[in-house]
Design a protein around this motif. Structure first.
Motif, PDB file in Angstrom:
ATOM      1  N   LYS A  78       0.834  -1.208   0.000  1.00  0.00           N
ATOM      2  CA  LYS A  78       0.000   0.000   0.000  1.00  0.00           C
ATOM      3  C   LYS A  78       0.874   1.266   0.000  1.00  0.00           C
ATOM      4  O   LYS A  78       0.620   2.218  -0.742  1.00  0.00           O
ATOM      5  CB  LYS A  78      -0.899  -0.043   1.237  1.00  0.00           C
ATOM      6  CG  LYS A  78      -1.925   1.063   1.343  1.00  0.00           C
ATOM      7  CD  LYS A  78      -2.966   0.667   2.399  1.00  0.00           C
ATOM      8  CE  LYS A  78      -3.703   1.860   2.942  1.00  0.00           C
ATOM      9  NZ  LYS A  78      -3.273   2.337   4.248  1.00  0.00           N
ATOM     10  N   SER A  89       2.452   1.743  -3.424  1.00  0.00           N
ATOM     11  CA  SER A  89       1.408   2.144  -4.381  1.00  0.00           C
ATOM     12  C   SER A  89       1.084   3.629  -4.230  1.00  0.00           C
ATOM     13  O   SER A  89       1.029   4.373  -5.210  1.00  0.00           O
ATOM     14  CB  SER A  89       0.151   1.298  -4.183  1.00  0.00           C
ATOM     15  OG  SER A  89      -0.877   1.745  -5.026  1.00  0.00           O
ATOM     16  N   GLU A  90       0.899   4.059  -2.992  1.00  0.00           N
ATOM     17  CA  GLU A  90       0.564   5.473  -2.744  1.00  0.00           C
ATOM     18  C   GLU A  90       1.692   6.396  -3.194  1.00  0.00           C
ATOM     19  O   GLU A  90       1.464   7.465  -3.751  1.00  0.00           O
ATOM     20  CB  GLU A  90       0.235   5.687  -1.260  1.00  0.00           C
ATOM     21  CG  GLU A  90      -1.098   5.062  -0.877  1.00  0.00           C
ATOM     22  CD  GLU A  90      -1.453   5.205   0.599  1.00  0.00           C
ATOM     23  OE1 GLU A  90      -0.662   5.859   1.333  1.00  0.00           O
ATOM     24  OE2 GLU A  90      -2.496   4.670   1.007  1.00  0.00           O
ATOM     25  N   SER A 114      -4.007   0.215  -6.788  1.00  0.00           N
ATOM     26  CA  SER A 114      -3.674   1.502  -7.418  1.00  0.00           C
ATOM     27  C   SER A 114      -4.894   2.424  -7.495  1.00  0.00           C
ATOM     28  O   SER A 114      -4.774   3.635  -7.334  1.00  0.00           O
ATOM     29  CB  SER A 114      -3.074   1.281  -8.810  1.00  0.00           C
ATOM     30  OG  SER A 114      -4.028   0.750  -9.689  1.00  0.00           O
ATOM     31  N   ASP A 121      -7.329   2.568  -5.315  1.00  0.00           N
ATOM     32  CA  ASP A 121      -7.459   3.149  -3.960  1.00  0.00           C
ATOM     33  C   ASP A 121      -6.477   4.303  -3.768  1.00  0.00           C
ATOM     34  O   ASP A 121      -6.813   5.333  -3.175  1.00  0.00           O
ATOM     35  CB  ASP A 121      -7.200   2.079  -2.889  1.00  0.00           C
ATOM     36  CG  ASP A 121      -8.335   1.068  -2.785  1.00  0.00           C
ATOM     37  OD1 ASP A 121      -9.410   1.316  -3.373  1.00  0.00           O
ATOM     38  OD2 ASP A 121      -8.152   0.019  -2.127  1.00  0.00           O
ATOM     39  N   SER A 122      -5.251   4.115  -4.280  1.00  0.00           N
ATOM     40  CA  SER A 122      -4.226   5.162  -4.132  1.00  0.00           C
ATOM     41  C   SER A 122      -4.585   6.412  -4.926  1.00  0.00           C
ATOM     42  O   SER A 122      -4.412   7.531  -4.446  1.00  0.00           O
ATOM     43  CB  SER A 122      -2.858   4.631  -4.592  1.00  0.00           C
ATOM     44  OG  SER A 122      -2.483   3.513  -3.817  1.00  0.00           O
ATOM     45  N   LYS A 135      -7.192   8.467  -3.178  1.00  0.00           N
ATOM     46  CA  LYS A 135      -6.616   9.270  -2.078  1.00  0.00           C
ATOM     47  C   LYS A 135      -6.001  10.567  -2.604  1.00  0.00           C
ATOM     48  O   LYS A 135      -6.055  11.607  -1.944  1.00  0.00           O
ATOM     49  CB  LYS A 135      -5.572   8.448  -1.310  1.00  0.00           C
ATOM     50  CG  LYS A 135      -6.200   7.400  -0.418  1.00  0.00           C
ATOM     51  CD  LYS A 135      -5.170   6.639   0.368  1.00  0.00           C
ATOM     52  CE  LYS A 135      -5.857   5.591   1.249  1.00  0.00           C
ATOM     53  NZ  LYS A 135      -4.902   4.742   1.950  1.00  0.00           N
TER      54      LYS A 135
END
Length: 519
Positions: A356, A359-360, A497, A499-500, A503
């Protein structure tokens, strides 16, 4: 060992199901000594571990020699073990995150999880330098277009995997990065001079060899500056033996890419090409799908050895290398999965939070000229394709994420799912709906190769200039619509990705990634 057993050690074969089936039984009865797994073979993590244990038990009963159980666990879009395991970002995402040391950790995580599951051979990392924006098969599977960076990141992946007892494979030698054709579908050609190949394509492979990579996979690609005959790397003695073995001094295992890919099957025939690959210097011949072609390859190689066309000493050379690596990786003593680790370590919280974080860090805001980030509007429209198979390497895409639905769920608005190559009728309908929206978010998926998506972006921009484009795979999509003011790269279309990106859109995190390729 009998001649059949020796040749069997040189073949890697696939089978169709998630269970130990008749196909698998035939492979092992016929002394084929190694297996390749695809998504079609992977059920729950416990089921996969049990399947691998059955394979090893049968192999040991049949020949007394454990199998290489191989898989393409690259991360990102080419991930075979998905359910219950840590799904890591792909190479270009790591390249964008700029985290070279993190790739060492990634290799350790993938290696530790695979070995726990009973997989001992990862057909990764991709060391192709992706310097062709029209490349349909490598793209985000590469760390980028800089050979030094590709080498540095790739070597760390190799070290991480091999430190955990999993054989790493540098692919696709001598380089599949500068092609505009997918070798799963046809026969690509790289026209460059040897001087240019030395500087770019070969550089990461040289570094991998210096850092003791155990295996190198050949490319089904023509290299006229190395091989004057019309023979791809996989079938060329000049490429595999002259260049890789003799000039570059590689002492490890030379593995072929699958011999059922069109670049080989259509032009040379899988069975005939298996013999040609052995003559060229390959140690392991990969035949991923059909039993008749697997057994046909075995028998064809045996026939030419008995005829004296290939000396048995040539077979022995490869088998010595194969057995030495099986010994080195402790497969004779520890061929099985580790059920305790399957339960406690595979897909554990630490591994997932590492994935995670990378990815972020990888999400890249290439430009935001109108300050549309973070999203401040409510009356928004989100459009995207679904994640679909684009190349022969994708195999199967688990948990098809819908970017538009996920963004709608988090930011509100209207979501629309389009086809991969939308027609004018579909485009005009969405263009009409876009006129009165405060903001349009469009998720593209290789729009540079699927022109309908580019057309959609350009048409919508004519009626509404508040457009954010997120490239959900290759970053080159922007070349198709330079007028867009806000452009984000995610490098892969996975739940992680998406989800990132959400954000970044919502302002929860800032985009920190840097482009690993020139646009």
């Amino acid at each position: 060992m009998t001649l059949e057993e020796k040749i069997g050690q040189m073949i890697i074969a696939g089978f169709p199901s998630k269970e130990y089936d008749e196909h698998l039984d035939e492979i092992i009865k016929n002394k084929i000594g190694n297996i390749i797994l695809f998504t079609r073979n992977v059920g729950s993590k416990k089921a996969l571990a049990e399947l691998n244990d059955k394979i090893q038990k049968s192999m040991l009963e049949s020949t007394g020699i454990p199998a290489f159980i191989t898989i393409d666990q690259e991360g990102g879009m080419v991930t075979r073990v998905y359910e219950g395991a840590a799904v890591l970002p792909g190479n270009m995402a790591f390249g964008a995150a700029g985290e070279s040391k993190a790739v060492l950790e990634e290799g350790k995580i993938i290696g530790e999880e695979l070995r726990a599951l009973g997989v001992n051979f990862d057909i990764a990392p991709v060391l192709d330098v992706n310097n062709n924006s029209k490349n349909p098969v490598i793209g985000v599977r590469s760390y980028g277009d800089n050979p030094e960076k590709v080498a540095e990141f790739g070597v760390n992946m190799i070290k991480g995997l091999q430190s955990m007892g999993v054989i790493a494979t540098a692919k696709h030698f001598p380089g599949h990065g500068d092609t505009a054709v997918d070798s799963h579908l046809a026969l690509p050609l790289v026209p460059h001079t040897m001087e240019r190949l030395e500087k770019i394509e070969l550089y990461p492979f040289k570094k991998a060899i210096e850092n003791n990579v155990e295996a190198i996979m050949s490319a089904h690609v023509l290299f006229p500056s190395i091989e004057s005959e019309k023979l791809p790397g996989t079938l060329s003695y000049r490429v595999l033996t002259g260049l890789l073995r003799n000039r570059l001094g590689f002492k490890g295992l030379i593995v072929t890419d699958c011999m059922e890919m069109n670049a080989i099957a259509e032009y040379y025939g899988t069975v005939n090409a298996a013999v040609m690959a052995v003559k060229a210097g390959a140690d392991l011949i990969c035949v991923s799908h059909h039993l008749d072609l697997q057994l046909g390859s075995l028998n064809a190689i045996k026939e030419v050895v008995l005829m004296g066309e290939i000396p048995e000493s040539r077979i022995d050379e490869s088998v010595h290398r194969i057995l030495a690596v099986k010994e080195k990786y402790n497969l004779f003593n520890r061929p099985y999965s580790d059920m305790d680790k399957v339960e406690t370590l595979v897909g554990c919280k630490e591994h997932l939070s590492f994935a995670k974080a990378i990815s972020e860090k990888s999400i890249t805001a290439v430009k935001d000229e109108r300050n549309l980030l973070p999203v401040k509007y409510k009356n928004i429209m989100i459009i995207s394709t679904e994640a679909v198979i684009l190349t022969g390497a994708d195999d199967d895409i688990k948990k098809k994420a819908s970017f538009s639905e996920a963004v709608k769920e988090n930011l509100g608005g209207e979501a629309y799912t389009i086809s991969l190559n939308p027609r004018m009728e579909e485009i005009n309908c969405l263009k009409e709906k876009a006129k009165d929206k405060e903001l349009i978010i469009i998720g593209t998926y290789n729009a540079s190769l699927n022109k309908g998506q580019a057309e959609l972006v350009n048409e919508i921009f004519k009626v509404n200039s508040n457009v954010i484009v997120t490239a959900l795979r290759n970053p080159y999509d922007i070349n198709m619509f330079n007028n867009v003011s806000t452009y984000i790269c995610a490098y892969e279309y996975t739940k992680l990705s998406v989800d990132s990106v959400i954000k970044v859109l919502s302002g929860e995190i800032k985009a920190q990634g840097a482009l690993p390729v020139e646009l």
